[in-house]
Enzyme design. Sequence first.
Site, mmCIF file in Angstrom:
data_model
loop_
_atom_site.group_PDB
_atom_site.id
_atom_site.type_symbol
_atom_site.label_atom_id
_atom_site.label_comp_id
_atom_site.label_asym_id
_atom_site.label_seq_id
_atom_site.Cartn_x
_atom_site.Cartn_y
_atom_site.Cartn_z
ATOM 1 N N SER A 536 0.849 -1.187 0.000
ATOM 2 C CA SER A 536 0.000 0.000 0.000
ATOM 3 C C SER A 536 0.888 1.242 0.000
ATOM 4 O O SER A 536 1.669 1.441 -0.923
ATOM 5 C CB SER A 536 -0.963 -0.038 1.189
ATOM 6 O OG SER A 536 -1.974 0.922 1.040
ATOM 7 N N HIS A 651 -7.994 -5.035 -1.088
ATOM 8 C CA HIS A 651 -6.761 -4.375 -0.666
ATOM 9 C C HIS A 651 -6.115 -5.081 0.516
ATOM 10 O O HIS A 651 -4.899 -5.032 0.693
ATOM 11 C CB HIS A 651 -7.050 -2.916 -0.300
ATOM 12 C CG HIS A 651 -5.817 -2.093 -0.092
ATOM 13 N ND1 HIS A 651 -4.933 -1.815 -1.111
ATOM 14 C CD2 HIS A 651 -5.303 -1.503 1.017
ATOM 15 C CE1 HIS A 651 -3.932 -1.081 -0.636
ATOM 16 N NE2 HIS A 651 -4.141 -0.877 0.650
#
Length: 677
Positions: A536, A651
């Site tokens: 991320s 994610h």
Amino acid sequence: MSHLPDSQLWLESLDDPAVQQWVAAQNSHTQALLDADARYAPLQRDILAHLRDTRQIPFFSEHAGWLYNFHQDETHPRGIYRRSTLAAYRAGAQEWQTVLDVDALAAEAGKDWYLDGVAHCTVAPTRVLVHLSEGGGDASLAWEYDLDAAAWVEQGLRFPKGKNHIAWRDPDSVFVCPGWKGAPLTRSGYPSEVWLVERAADGQHQWQQLFVAPAGAMMVAAWRYLDGVDGVLDLIEAADGFYSKTYHLIDAELQTRPLPLPAKADIEGYLHGQFIVKLAEDWPWQGATYLAGSLLAVPLRHLLGGEGAVQCLVEPAPRLAIESVETTRSSVVVNLIDNVRSRLQAFELHGEQWQPRSLPVPDSGVIEFADQPWDSEVLCYSFSDFLNPTGLYRLDVASGQQECLRQQPAAFDASRFVAEQCWATAPDGVAIPYFVVRARDVVLDGSTPTLLYGYGGFEVPMMPYYVENFGAHWLEKGGAFVLACIRGGGEFGPGWHQAAQGVKRPVSFDDFCAVAEALIASGLTSPGKLGIEGGSNGGLLVAACMVRRPELFKAVVCEVPLLDMLRYTELLAGASWIDEYGDPANPDEAAALAAYSPYHQIKPEAVYPLALFTTSARDDRVHPGHARKMVARLQELGHGALLIETDAGGHTGNAGQQQTADELARVLVYLYQRLMD
């Protein structure tokens, strides 16, 4: 600046067959290199077996005497929600009652559902809202479920798929911030309105709008605090950006009024009529100034009246940060990060003053709050460090009595290794802490394969954690593991974060490279034996360091990253991070972003390590186009690059143990090939 020519823009499409064909070809190429390695299959089996080991700690949330746990195994790859009693849990008995079978729900509906959470109504905890996401993304639907009946509630509360915020108000009403298709959303794709939805017997539930966020807001949320058995307080959080917000009180007539707290402050709890507030900026109040990094007890009546005393519970210090706050029936418990180790501090209200009290918990590693049953003095927490497996403890905060409920089994022989805290010097002279986990008898001749991990953003601290799979499959094979605590993170409070925020983001890259250089200077490793990994924002970190200093690294694992810093605000939730990175629409900030944006800083003449990029087609937070475009651009300019894009997981990798084992085994094989072979 944000309109620079982009030859790979087409790869941002989420439904173009040509893009899907390109991704399939990239996956095939990477799997031929990694999955075909003879070490991959046994690694994958070992990791999966470890994940499914029944001796692993089943963490739980306790409601009305039941301990609820989410469990996945070979029979239930999507998982089951189950419950047991404390007595059975203490005895180590596997006496679990299944109350929700996600595999069965998905099969019955013909949906690719994964569990995104179960929200219990605190005062009627067998009524829950079940959040289900397709493919493991952030967007989820919420349907009301009866745990005793193990069935959906007839004419119950149901809300469509979206990045919603939904919270119980009482057994017959909820606060709903709609994030589904057709609802008015912010630029970031998050809710902009707060509604009260009250149950009706015929299923035609009553909707009343309570709040509309001003133009330019990032998102809204609403919830209820329960202060003891009878006291309630309803609150709205209207976020202008990632770090600035206004809190609004909802009164008995459902009218709202803003609270005069500073914009950069977080309400961490509510107890005895007082807010527990963490400051990220200085706050002048009633002739005194409370400093950023403080934790305050702020009586609600003083806020509403505009005057009255505020008590500082925790004062800022150079190597101190507030990690988290929990409230029991009578106490506030603060989890402090003290020189990147955990320390708990309790506070009790005596008259008008909060008094500190120490708690008998370990302080040589990392504590995480695991559960706090409502209206009790109980606090469950986990404790671990790099070399000691996690233990789960149940503490009575009032009496100080505690017990160890579970101890995770050791995944490797830790006696051969040592974990030590070290310090690197950044280019501006600031000391940057990092941890090294290595063999006790390591030879400092630069030959140790070393993986350096970092994040450096959003005030998220990097703390020691038990390296179970990496212990067995990296340390025991001769590798070393390093965790960097760079600026941009939350290891030392808001100042540590703000030092690398916005246009100052490259400070975190400098810190990370300084740690790499310190590892090389120490003789532990060398550029040909050093790999870096991050996900991320950490993916941005490692990619930026790769394009800035490619000569330092031999391997780069860049997971679910954002990499195109000139278009990130146009992709999915990207606009919500403007406070963190800056705005490409601002010419000055766009120039700063372009100067480090990994996608724009690739040079055809440079020599880059063969990097592994990972993403998910179901990632609805950080667009998979970031990783796709980076790989395509590297290849376009004559460089090698590897991509793995999964079909599920979102994610956060919420797609089950099989995919987790696949991905970790693939990363390890990549590291073996690059750093050990």
